[in-house]
Every structure is written in C-alpha cells, then in structure tokens.
Design an enzyme around this catalytic site. Structure first.
Site, PDB file in Angstrom:
ATOM      1  N   ARG A 102       0.791  -1.177  -0.012  1.00  0.00           N
ATOM      2  CA  ARG A 102       0.031   0.112   0.018  1.00  0.00           C
ATOM      3  C   ARG A 102       0.817   1.201   0.013  1.00  0.00           C
ATOM      4  O   ARG A 102       1.602   1.478   1.051  1.00  0.00           O
ATOM      5  CB  ARG A 102      -0.981  -0.155   1.371  1.00  0.00           C
ATOM      6  CG  ARG A 102      -1.565   1.169   1.490  1.00  0.00           C
ATOM      7  CD  ARG A 102      -2.550   1.395   2.376  1.00  0.00           C
ATOM      8  NE  ARG A 102      -3.835   0.700   1.791  1.00  0.00           N
ATOM      9  CZ  ARG A 102      -5.358   0.822   2.353  1.00  0.00           C
ATOM     10  NH1 ARG A 102      -5.476   1.235   3.502  1.00  0.00           N
ATOM     11  NH2 ARG A 102      -6.143   0.431   1.845  1.00  0.00           N
ATOM     12  N   HIS A 129      -7.201   1.278  -6.512  1.00  0.00           N
ATOM     13  CA  HIS A 129      -7.391   0.152  -5.402  1.00  0.00           C
ATOM     14  C   HIS A 129      -8.049  -0.982  -6.030  1.00  0.00           C
ATOM     15  O   HIS A 129      -9.362  -1.370  -5.641  1.00  0.00           O
ATOM     16  CB  HIS A 129      -8.375   0.780  -4.444  1.00  0.00           C
ATOM     17  CG  HIS A 129      -8.282   0.221  -3.058  1.00  0.00           C
ATOM     18  ND1 HIS A 129      -7.594  -0.707  -2.955  1.00  0.00           N
ATOM     19  CD2 HIS A 129      -8.974   0.720  -1.824  1.00  0.00           C
ATOM     20  CE1 HIS A 129      -7.600  -0.934  -1.631  1.00  0.00           C
ATOM     21  NE2 HIS A 129      -8.699  -0.289  -0.890  1.00  0.00           N
ATOM     22  N   GLN A 132      -9.985  -3.574  -3.910  1.00  0.00           N
ATOM     23  CA  GLN A 132     -11.335  -2.939  -3.555  1.00  0.00           C
ATOM     24  C   GLN A 132     -12.276  -3.337  -4.688  1.00  0.00           C
ATOM     25  O   GLN A 132     -13.480  -3.787  -4.280  1.00  0.00           O
ATOM     26  CB  GLN A 132     -11.323  -1.621  -3.143  1.00  0.00           C
ATOM     27  CG  GLN A 132     -12.580  -0.925  -2.824  1.00  0.00           C
ATOM     28  CD  GLN A 132     -12.841  -1.505  -1.207  1.00  0.00           C
ATOM     29  OE1 GLN A 132     -12.227  -1.398  -0.338  1.00  0.00           O
ATOM     30  NE2 GLN A 132     -14.362  -1.944  -1.236  1.00  0.00           N
ATOM     31  N   ARG A 292     -13.727  -8.158   0.887  1.00  0.00           N
ATOM     32  CA  ARG A 292     -12.360  -7.986   0.487  1.00  0.00           C
ATOM     33  C   ARG A 292     -11.399  -9.364   0.906  1.00  0.00           C
ATOM     34  O   ARG A 292     -10.598  -9.514   0.191  1.00  0.00           O
ATOM     35  CB  ARG A 292     -11.878  -7.055   1.574  1.00  0.00           C
ATOM     36  CG  ARG A 292     -12.251  -5.587   1.262  1.00  0.00           C
ATOM     37  CD  ARG A 292     -11.507  -4.936   0.141  1.00  0.00           C
ATOM     38  NE  ARG A 292      -9.880  -5.007  -0.120  1.00  0.00           N
ATOM     39  CZ  ARG A 292      -9.428  -4.031   0.436  1.00  0.00           C
ATOM     40  NH1 ARG A 292      -9.954  -2.995   1.027  1.00  0.00           N
ATOM     41  NH2 ARG A 292      -7.996  -4.160   0.389  1.00  0.00           N
TER      42      ARG A 292
HETATM   43  N1   CP Z   1     -11.223   0.036   2.152  1.00  0.00           N
HETATM   44  C1   CP Z   1     -10.063  -0.228   2.550  1.00  0.00           C
HETATM   45  O1   CP Z   1      -8.893  -0.548   1.804  1.00  0.00           O
HETATM   46  O2   CP Z   1      -9.917  -0.003   3.920  1.00  0.00           O
HETATM   47  P1   CP Z   1      -8.450   0.029   4.589  1.00  0.00           P
HETATM   48  O3   CP Z   1      -7.806   1.363   4.468  1.00  0.00           O
HETATM   49  O4   CP Z   1      -8.906   0.096   6.126  1.00  0.00           O
HETATM   50  O5   CP Z   1      -7.445  -0.982   4.355  1.00  0.00           O
HETATM   51  N1  NVA Z   2      -9.811   7.052  -1.268  1.00  0.00           N
HETATM   52  C1  NVA Z   2      -9.466   6.355  -0.056  1.00  0.00           C
HETATM   53  C2  NVA Z   2      -9.536   5.005   0.152  1.00  0.00           C
HETATM   54  C3  NVA Z   2      -9.485   4.246   1.578  1.00  0.00           C
HETATM   55  C4  NVA Z   2      -9.405   2.772   1.483  1.00  0.00           C
HETATM   56  C5  NVA Z   2      -7.781   6.761   0.321  1.00  0.00           C
HETATM   57  O1  NVA Z   2      -7.172   6.535  -0.615  1.00  0.00           O
HETATM   58  O2  NVA Z   2      -7.837   7.159   1.478  1.00  0.00           O
END
Ligand code: CP
Ligand code: NVA
Length: 306
Positions: A102, A129, A132, A292
């Site tokens: 990430r 993402h 997701q 997920r």
């Molecule tokens: N939706 C999602 O990616 O959540 P987190 O940021 O908690 O991993």
């Molecule tokens: N768009 C959000 C998604 C979090 C899962 C971010 O990047 O913070």
C-alpha cells in the site's frame, strides 16, 4: 496473471474467473473451510499508509489458506527512503512468496513489481485500489445476481477507488455513471481507457457534475471519503466543495428501489454518507468489507499457489 496491480491489466475473462474462484473459496470457507493451498507460504505486507480492512483481510485470508502474513509498517521499511524500492523488492523476494504493498505514488508499486521475483499485489495507491474493486464486484454480483447491464452510480471524489471501480464496471459490461464536483473529476485518460473496455463489453460510461442525474434509476450508489489519505492538507477546501454530493435518503430515493449503497470504508459519517443510509436497508457496506477477504483469497491462490 503475474501480479495484481490494476484491473485494467486483466481481461474480462480473468476478472470473471477471479470472481468465480472468490465465490468458491467463500462458499468453502463458510462450509468446511479452505484447503491449505498456501501452506508454508508467506505474504510480506508493506504499508506506507494506515489500514484496517486491507491489513486484516489479507492476514486472515493467508491464515485460512494455510499460509502466513507479515505486517511491515511504514516506519520499518522506509520504502525509497531508508532503502531503494528496487532493493526492497529484491530482498523481500528472497524471504517471502508474495508481496502486498500500500503506497502513495503508484509508480512505487509498479517499481516493486518490476524488481520483485515474486508476485506483487497493489493494496491501494494514490491512483487505484484494484482489491477493493474486485471485492465490490463480488458484492454486486451476490446482491444483484449479475453485473452486466446494471447502472453503478459513483458520487463524490474522482479518486483511486472510483478509478478501479470504473475499470471493473467497464470490463464487465455495466453502466458506470459518475458525478463529481468539477474540480474533482476522474482524469480524462482514465475515462478514455475505460471507454475502450466498455466498447468491447457493451458497457456504458456517463460523466456529470449532478449527483441526481448519476443516481437516477441506479442499481448501485457508491461513495468514498472526500479527502483520501495523503490529501489531508486539502481537507478544508474539499469540505466546501463536496456537501451536494452526500449520499443521503433523498439521493437514494432517486435510485432503483432495489438499489444497494456501497462505500469502501472508512466512512466519515455525516460527510459523504449519512448514518441513516450507511445503516439502512440498502446498505452493503459490511458485505463489501467481508468480501475483501474472499476476493483477495482468490488473488492469493491465483498468484501464489503451486
Ligand atoms: N477499504 C480499505 O482499503 O480499507 P483500509 O484502508 O482500512 O484498508
Ligand atoms: N480513497 C480512500 C480509500 C481508502 C480505503 C483513500 O485513498 O484514502
């Protein structure tokens, strides 16, 4: 499939195949449990940003499949700071059988994939993402029994989550309608790329600044935070631009009566979504969070199983 970095890299068949496998693994898990397909395998999880769902769903998913996961926090690795990204990729590849990352800059996850000799999974970048979107398609398929031909309305920031959702919807023949404030639209190049996929799949893309138009007769209404991780300095300005894009009862009433409401979470209740909708009868928020894990287990098996 060598890595899992971008929904746009997958063919529609590969995407459908992952959804089928996710469904099988979920059914198995809820019945007698999964086979130890990743026994003895370790997933290294590199985080430059915080996480609840991504961290826990990958870690638990690996356990279900007989493997293990290692959480590597932002302070520990110092991706590109303490050590070059290429060297991190080379070193991790000597210890683990898969890397999930990430990151802030999308280029960083691409660079990890370039130098790693094990599969790399994108657990969110500033650009997209994909994990997701895969889980979201699984959720939509479960709730509506199909994806092709559905109208998926995304209302809010044209961000990383919107990008991957658009790619997945276009690959699978849905109608993706997006409403954003004028300054927060998706990049034109992203829309153009998805447009090619939609042409192939029979999907459709509509872009507007009017949330009501996007939500009209929609089968899915999707939203996300107004201020993504890394954009905190813009929060004040965003709080002024986004209130007309709140997903509330009035907006949901514009949609199809069977519409589901989705949000990748974490939610800022009272901003992009009201409590009434997040906890109401249309909400699929926590199915998405659960999915997920099931969707990512399919990715892990495809990439890491012998
Ligand atoms: N939706 C999602 O990616 O959540 P987190 O940021 O908690 O991993
Ligand atoms: N768009 C959000 C998604 C979090 C899962 C971010 O990047 O913070």
């Amino acid at each position: 499939m060598q890595h899992f970095l971008d929904i746009a890299d997958l063919s529609a068949d590969e995407l459908s195949d992952l959804l089928d496998l996710a469904t099988r693994l979920k059914t198995e898990w809820l019945g007698r449990g999964n086979l130890p397909l990743l026994s003895g395998k370790v997933l290294g999880m590199v985080f430059q940003k915080p996480s609840l769902r991504t961290r826990v769903s990958f870690e638990v998913g690996m356990l279900h499949l007989g493997g293990q996961a290692l959480y590597l926090s932002p302070d520990e690795i110092g991706l590109g700071k303490r050590e070059s990204i290429a060297d991190v990729a080379r070193v991790l590849s000597r210890y683990v059988q898969g890397i999930m990352a990430r990151v802030f800059a999308h280029d960083h996850v691409l660079e990890l994939a370039r130098y790693a000799t094990v599969p790399v999974i994108n657990g969110l970048s500033d650009y997209n993402h994909p994990c997701q979107a895969l889980a979201d398609m699984l959720t939509i398929q479960e709730r509506h029994k199909r994806i092709k031909g559905l109208k998926i309305a995304y209302v809010g920031d044209g961000n990383n989550v919107a990008t991957s959702l658009l790619m997945a919807a276009s690959k699978l023949g849905a109608h993706f309608a997006i409403a954003t404030p004028p300054d927060y639209a998706l990049q034109a190049s992203v829309i153009a790329r998805a447009g090619e996929f939609a042409q192939e799949s029979g999907g459709q893309i509509s872009v507007t600044t009017d949330p009501g138009t996007a939500a009209e007769d929609a089968d899915v209404i999707y939203t996300d935070t107004w201020t993504s991780m890394g954009k905190e300095a813009e929060a004040e300005r965003r709080r002024l631009a986004f209130p007309p894009y709140q997903v509330n009862r009035a907006l949901v009433e514009r949609a199809h009566p069977d519409c589901i409401v989705m949000h990748c979470l974490p939610a800022h209740r009272g901003e992009e979504i009201t409590d009434e909708v997040a906890d109401g009868p249309h909400s699929a928020l926590f199915d998405q969070a659960e999915n997920r894990m099931h969707a990512q287990k399919a990715v892990l098996v495809r990439l890491m199983a012998d």
